[in-house]
Design an enzyme around this catalytic site. Sequence first.
Site, PDB file in Angstrom:
ATOM      1  N   ASP A 436      -3.504  -3.180  -0.764  1.00  0.00           N
ATOM      2  CA  ASP A 436      -4.331  -2.582   0.280  1.00  0.00           C
ATOM      3  C   ASP A 436      -4.582  -1.129  -0.137  1.00  0.00           C
ATOM      4  O   ASP A 436      -3.657  -0.299  -0.121  1.00  0.00           O
ATOM      5  CB  ASP A 436      -3.558  -2.662   1.609  1.00  0.00           C
ATOM      6  CG  ASP A 436      -4.366  -2.145   2.796  1.00  0.00           C
ATOM      7  OD1 ASP A 436      -5.278  -1.327   2.578  1.00  0.00           O
ATOM      8  OD2 ASP A 436      -4.050  -2.551   3.934  1.00  0.00           O
ATOM      9  N   HIS A 437      -5.828  -0.842  -0.462  1.00  0.00           N
ATOM     10  CA  HIS A 437      -6.116   0.483  -1.033  1.00  0.00           C
ATOM     11  C   HIS A 437      -6.007   1.599   0.017  1.00  0.00           C
ATOM     12  O   HIS A 437      -6.003   2.778  -0.323  1.00  0.00           O
ATOM     13  CB  HIS A 437      -7.515   0.472  -1.655  1.00  0.00           C
ATOM     14  CG  HIS A 437      -7.660   1.414  -2.809  1.00  0.00           C
ATOM     15  ND1 HIS A 437      -6.822   2.482  -3.023  1.00  0.00           N
ATOM     16  CD2 HIS A 437      -8.546   1.444  -3.833  1.00  0.00           C
ATOM     17  CE1 HIS A 437      -7.187   3.137  -4.103  1.00  0.00           C
ATOM     18  NE2 HIS A 437      -8.234   2.520  -4.624  1.00  0.00           N
TER      19      HIS A 437
END
Length: 464
Positions: A436-437
């Site tokens: 999850d950036h």
Amino acid sequence: MSTIEVKVPDIGDFKDIPVIEVFVKPGDTVKAEDSLVTLESDKATMDVPSSASGTVKEVKVKLGDKVSEGSLIVVVETGAAAPAGESKPAAAPAAPASAAASVPASVAASVPASAAASASAPAAPQPAPTAAPPAPAPAPAVAGSAPVDGAAFKAAHASPSVRKFARELGVDLARVTGSAPKGRILQEDVQKFVKQVMSGGAPAAGAAAGGISGGGALNLLPWPTVDFAKFGAVEARPLSRIKKISGANLARNWVMIPHVTQFDEADITDLEAFRVTLNKENEKAGIKVTMLAFLIKASVSALRKFPEVNASLVSTPDGDNLMLKQYFNIGFAADTPNGLVVPVIRNVDQKGVLAIAAEMTALSGKAREGKLGPADMQGGCFSISSLGGIGGTAFTPIINAPEVAILGVSKSATKPVWDGKAFVPRLMVPLSFSYDHRVIDGAGAARFTAYLASLLTDMRRVML
Ligand code: CAO
């Protein structure tokens, strides 16, 4: 004048369910069917409705109390005199449940959207996803908001009473961020959303959970409708229950989480030799260790070194927080005849590779027989999806929300690797780390994957 005791009706095998909302207080006037309290199990929220109209005389539960079938909720004083001794035992149905619902129709239930893909418990009785009160034709949306999407509305995590409230206002619950634990949407959240829309401000709701509503609706084209039979013979096959549940979760995770996948490979030549030896030694005990058991063990050391990978994004009224976990429960994707499930091995930090392998064998056997219970699939921190036994060189696994990363493992192969002087044959296993950036930066992901690879190359480092 008579009193009626409203009790928790038959709610199947659910027991000791916490009360998460109490809608009434002594002196309130209630009508039959009005919601009195909301209960929330791991799998569903359920409203207990009043079985009679009258005045609330006593409220016998408070927030956090745990109740089961038959627990007394409220005493209602009715205007009409009831025949002596009559006390209605349970609430009347609040809403018709769908034909597939395994929770009795006497409560209005909804499956929390926060249940991860791993929530697809094949064995335990679960409310059907469609058990919420039937949605009327999508109501016109609040000015400035997108039209209500029926599927997304149903998937939102909110009690039946909040759904009813949202429907009355034409609010698409998929666009509202819940402020209660597990992202559950409260009536106040719906009110806040409406206020923001009416004041012309972009609703902040959703930003933490994924941000899709913060920047406006996705505005997608409707799904294409094609009469396939026009082009040839077809057969309609219903999706399995697991596929329906995991599909909805995967779709949400795919659109709400900005995924990036980091690819790497680990030299497992020595580890494979050790694995073969270990399996020979334990042949009689019937324990078989696959690469996945080592990966599960090694991932704990990597999670310790990179704590933001062992975390979840949590939205609170004051903003977003990263919840860092100090336990190490690792889920692994298991392919079953009915679809994908993710059993969880708990406290992996306290277990050796042989114990992990034995537990993995037991859990995947249970998964294939459709016997996993909800508890077998809860509490995961990080997931591993191994397709190494099948093939492939890389893939992009979808994060199992609310986790923030997942490791994909593909089939190992012997490759020529330059050792500085010559090419030498080394057994390399491909790793695909989706993250999850919002939580993990690219550099952090590359460091995590490289570190994990170094552990697999020399498992002694796991002891450090
Ligand atoms: N490279 C090469 N061979 C591998 C390997 C790898 N990375 N991983 C496993 N293998 C081998 C095993 O050693 C085993 O070989 P032998 O039969 O010769 O001993 C064989 O492949 C089969 O392994 P397995 O799949 O039975 O065991 P596992 O521990 O690797 O995996 C389980 C167990 C339950 C994860 C697996 O059976 C499964 O269901 N995998 C599918 C997961 C999935 O669907 N993921 C996609 C989800 S969508 O993101």
